[in-house]
Design an enzyme around this catalytic site. Structure first.
Site, PDB file in Angstrom:
ATOM      1  CG  ASN A 150      -3.503 -13.194   5.703  1.00  0.00           C
ATOM      2  OD1 ASN A 150      -3.985 -14.062   6.253  1.00  0.00           O
ATOM      3  ND2 ASN A 150      -3.696 -12.123   6.314  1.00  0.00           N
ATOM      4  CE  LYS A 197       5.038   0.058   4.341  1.00  0.00           C
ATOM      5  NZ  LYS A 197       6.355   0.462   3.890  1.00  0.00           N
ATOM      6  NE  ARG A 205     -25.156  -4.007 -10.714  1.00  0.00           N
ATOM      7  CZ  ARG A 205     -25.798  -3.237  -9.766  1.00  0.00           C
ATOM      8  NH1 ARG A 205     -25.510  -1.866  -9.795  1.00  0.00           N
ATOM      9  NH2 ARG A 205     -26.729  -3.547  -9.239  1.00  0.00           N
ATOM     10  CB  VAL A 206     -19.780  -8.995 -12.811  1.00  0.00           C
ATOM     11  CG1 VAL A 206     -18.334  -8.738 -13.056  1.00  0.00           C
ATOM     12  CG2 VAL A 206     -20.182 -10.438 -12.972  1.00  0.00           C
ATOM     13  NE  ARG A 207     -12.480  -8.766  -8.006  1.00  0.00           N
ATOM     14  CZ  ARG A 207     -11.440  -8.210  -8.059  1.00  0.00           C
ATOM     15  NH1 ARG A 207     -11.178  -7.038  -8.574  1.00  0.00           N
ATOM     16  NH2 ARG A 207     -10.488  -8.946  -7.530  1.00  0.00           N
ATOM     17  CG  ASP A 251      -5.696  -9.656   4.950  1.00  0.00           C
ATOM     18  OD1 ASP A 251      -4.869  -9.243   5.223  1.00  0.00           O
ATOM     19  OD2 ASP A 251      -5.868  -9.969   3.560  1.00  0.00           O
ATOM     20  N   GLY A 268     -10.018  -9.087  -3.360  1.00  0.00           N
ATOM     21  CA  GLY A 268      -9.961 -10.147  -2.225  1.00  0.00           C
ATOM     22  C   GLY A 268      -9.957  -9.244  -1.068  1.00  0.00           C
ATOM     23  NE  ARG A 276     -12.030  -0.593 -12.507  1.00  0.00           N
ATOM     24  CZ  ARG A 276     -10.747  -0.648 -12.668  1.00  0.00           C
ATOM     25  NH1 ARG A 276     -10.286   0.179 -13.367  1.00  0.00           N
ATOM     26  NH2 ARG A 276     -10.114  -1.969 -12.483  1.00  0.00           N
ATOM     27  CE  LYS A 305      -3.928 -11.845   0.857  1.00  0.00           C
ATOM     28  NZ  LYS A 305      -3.958 -10.269   1.332  1.00  0.00           N
ATOM     29  CB  THR A 324       1.861 -11.092  -0.047  1.00  0.00           C
ATOM     30  OG1 THR A 324       1.200  -9.748  -0.543  1.00  0.00           O
ATOM     31  CG2 THR A 324       3.278 -11.235  -0.668  1.00  0.00           C
TER      32      THR A 324
HETATM   33  P1  NAP Z   1      -7.565  -6.814  -5.734  1.00  0.00           P
HETATM   34  O1  NAP Z   1      -8.164  -8.013  -5.308  1.00  0.00           O
HETATM   35  O2  NAP Z   1      -6.769  -6.727  -6.789  1.00  0.00           O
HETATM   36  O3  NAP Z   1      -8.690  -5.609  -5.940  1.00  0.00           O
HETATM   37  C1  NAP Z   1      -8.467  -4.305  -6.247  1.00  0.00           C
HETATM   38  C2  NAP Z   1      -9.813  -3.375  -6.353  1.00  0.00           C
HETATM   39  O4  NAP Z   1      -9.318  -1.939  -6.259  1.00  0.00           O
HETATM   40  C3  NAP Z   1     -10.813  -3.835  -6.766  1.00  0.00           C
HETATM   41  O5  NAP Z   1     -12.220  -3.533  -6.170  1.00  0.00           O
HETATM   42  C4  NAP Z   1     -10.764  -3.175  -8.105  1.00  0.00           C
HETATM   43  O6  NAP Z   1     -11.844  -2.757  -8.897  1.00  0.00           O
HETATM   44  C5  NAP Z   1     -10.342  -1.888  -7.216  1.00  0.00           C
HETATM   45  N1  NAP Z   1      -9.739  -1.021  -8.322  1.00  0.00           N
HETATM   46  C6  NAP Z   1      -8.463  -1.178  -8.830  1.00  0.00           C
HETATM   47  N2  NAP Z   1      -7.933  -0.168  -9.817  1.00  0.00           N
HETATM   48  C7  NAP Z   1      -9.118   0.749 -10.031  1.00  0.00           C
HETATM   49  C8  NAP Z   1      -9.555   1.567 -10.712  1.00  0.00           C
HETATM   50  N3  NAP Z   1      -8.778   2.535 -11.540  1.00  0.00           N
HETATM   51  N4  NAP Z   1     -10.798   2.267 -10.574  1.00  0.00           N
HETATM   52  C9  NAP Z   1     -11.551   1.723  -9.552  1.00  0.00           C
HETATM   53  N5  NAP Z   1     -11.364   0.593  -8.996  1.00  0.00           N
HETATM   54  C10 NAP Z   1     -10.259   0.255  -9.053  1.00  0.00           C
HETATM   55  O7  NAP Z   1      -6.526  -6.145  -4.510  1.00  0.00           O
HETATM   56  P2  NAP Z   1      -6.920  -6.366  -2.843  1.00  0.00           P
HETATM   57  O8  NAP Z   1      -6.058  -7.394  -2.538  1.00  0.00           O
HETATM   58  O9  NAP Z   1      -8.206  -6.561  -2.675  1.00  0.00           O
HETATM   59  O10 NAP Z   1      -6.245  -5.057  -2.385  1.00  0.00           O
HETATM   60  C11 NAP Z   1      -6.823  -3.764  -2.546  1.00  0.00           C
HETATM   61  C12 NAP Z   1      -6.155  -2.843  -1.835  1.00  0.00           C
HETATM   62  O11 NAP Z   1      -5.958  -3.072  -0.264  1.00  0.00           O
HETATM   63  C13 NAP Z   1      -4.490  -2.792  -2.289  1.00  0.00           C
HETATM   64  O12 NAP Z   1      -4.100  -1.310  -2.268  1.00  0.00           O
HETATM   65  C14 NAP Z   1      -3.896  -3.239  -1.015  1.00  0.00           C
HETATM   66  O13 NAP Z   1      -2.496  -2.945  -0.851  1.00  0.00           O
HETATM   67  C15 NAP Z   1      -4.505  -3.166   0.152  1.00  0.00           C
HETATM   68  N6  NAP Z   1      -4.436  -3.957   1.163  1.00  0.00           N
HETATM   69  C16 NAP Z   1      -4.035  -3.574   2.366  1.00  0.00           C
HETATM   70  C17 NAP Z   1      -4.054  -4.355   3.575  1.00  0.00           C
HETATM   71  C18 NAP Z   1      -3.568  -3.926   4.928  1.00  0.00           C
HETATM   72  O14 NAP Z   1      -2.969  -4.419   5.702  1.00  0.00           O
HETATM   73  N7  NAP Z   1      -3.795  -2.503   5.336  1.00  0.00           N
HETATM   74  C19 NAP Z   1      -4.313  -5.699   3.459  1.00  0.00           C
HETATM   75  C20 NAP Z   1      -4.790  -6.182   2.146  1.00  0.00           C
HETATM   76  C21 NAP Z   1      -4.802  -5.481   0.882  1.00  0.00           C
HETATM   77  P3  NAP Z   1     -12.404  -3.846 -10.168  1.00  0.00           P
HETATM   78  O15 NAP Z   1     -12.665  -4.945  -9.533  1.00  0.00           O
HETATM   79  O16 NAP Z   1     -13.253  -2.962 -10.804  1.00  0.00           O
HETATM   80  O17 NAP Z   1     -11.022  -4.095 -10.871  1.00  0.00           O
END
Ligand code: NAP
Length: 277
Positions: free
Chosen positions: A91, A20, A160-162, A107, A136, A158, A70, A66
């Site tokens: 970012n 966006k 735990r190690v993370r 962020d 992240g 989900r 990142k 993105t």
């Molecule tokens: P990421 O590093 O890939 O982390 C994903 C997170 O979601 C991890 O904690 C992961 O847990 C969890 N997850 C994914 N699938 C799951 C499932 N089926 N059950 C339980 N937990 C699950 O991604 P990220 O960069 O942190 O982004 C996370 C979200 O924030 C995304 O939706 C992204 O679009 C959003 N976001 C929004 C903004 C904004 O400006 N509003 C900025 C950044 C990110 P595990 O460690 O167990 O895989």
């Protein structure tokens, strides 16, 4: 005759078509009457370094970064801000006049600004925050909450190690809760944040029991597609003040825009509408 260079910026990702940022940044350029262009660029991981080294020669003053770049961009940048180092991801890239590539992470700034606007009565020092997810984005959220003075962060993930890695990087104010007991941490929270991708269009729904969310506390979701996730809808039913994730996206873009194009843009309903177009 010397030609005045029109500053160029953009967003680099793979995929990038869903971003966006172009609509938002172009809206700000137009409303502020500034010369400049902002373009989406699909770049594969193997090409990232070459692209980043070449863009300044073409008149680029900076880029947003993105998924999936990142973290990788920190290895390429010549300068990395302290907050990007702590978070482990960037970012926002600035191509400095001295030729150096600087990486920053905005962020956490965007997250806090969005909360200040959407929940102006929330006081960081007033009590613990519950954070769902340890990816992240969670690292940026945790860093900003600790910086703002939140006394304790209850964290669940989900995998735990993370969450253990995150807690060991951020210190004793972060307490880990087991994923199967995640609902328990909500009773004490004055702020609950979903930083996981659960509830996003195309991803599974969140199944954490939410009955512990207390009336008058704040709930916010980083997911903004849909704008009102089931987590936010449930929180609203239980009397929480809810803040959607789109505002974070808008606010995190402000520092980069200001640095690249020289004027601070406003996050208002017109900017929100532009990002949603
Ligand atoms: P990421 O590093 O890939 O982390 C994903 C997170 O979601 C991890 O904690 C992961 O847990 C969890 N997850 C994914 N699938 C799951 C499932 N089926 N059950 C339980 N937990 C699950 O991604 P990220 O960069 O942190 O982004 C996370 C979200 O924030 C995304 O939706 C992204 O679009 C959003 N976001 C929004 C903004 C904004 O400006 N509003 C900025 C950044 C990110 P595990 O460690 O167990 O895989």
């Amino acid at each position: 005759m010397t030609e005045t260079k029109i500053p160029l910026a953009g967003v680099i990702g793979a995929p990038v078509a869903h971003s966006k940022s172009p609509q938002l940044q172009r809206h700000w350029l137009k409303t502020l009457g500034l010369k400049g262009h902002y373009v989406p660029m699909h770049v594969e991981p193997d090409d990232l370094e070459n692209v980043l080294r070449t863009l300044p020669q073409m008149g680029f003053v900076g880029v947003n970064i993105t998924i999936p770049h990142k973290e990788a961009v920190l290895q390429i940048a010549d300068l990395v801000t302290d907050r990007a180092t702590l978070i482990g991801a960037a970012n926002t890239i600035i191509f400095r006049k001295d030729g150096k590539i600087q990486a920053d992470n905005t962020d956490g700034y965007g997250f806090l600004e969005n909360l200040k606007t959407g929940a102006p009565n929330w006081v960081p020092q007033s009590g613990p925050a519950a954070v769902i997810g340890a990816g992240g984005a969670s690292r940026a959220v945790v860093a900003s909450l600790l910086d703002a003075g939140v006394p304790e962060i209850m964290l669940t993930n989900r995998t735990r190690v993370r969450s253990e890695r995150l807690a060991s990087d951020f210190g004793s104010r972060v307490q880990i809760y087991d994923w199967v007991q995640a609902g328990n941490m909500l009773d004490d929270a004055v702020l609950t944040v979903n930083t996981s991708s659960l509830g996003m269009i195309g991803k599974p729904e969140m199944r954490i029991p939410l009955d512990g969310l207390r009336h008058g506390t704040v709930a916010t979701d980083l997911v903004y597609t849909p704008l009102k996730t089931r987590f936010l809808a449930t929180a609203e039913e239980q009397g929480c003040v809810v803040v959607d994730g789109l505002g974070m996206l808008l606010h995190q873009a402000v520092p980069g825009f200001e640095r690249w194009f020289g004027q601070r843009p406003t996050v208002d309903s017109a900017a929100r509408a532009a990002a949603l177009r």
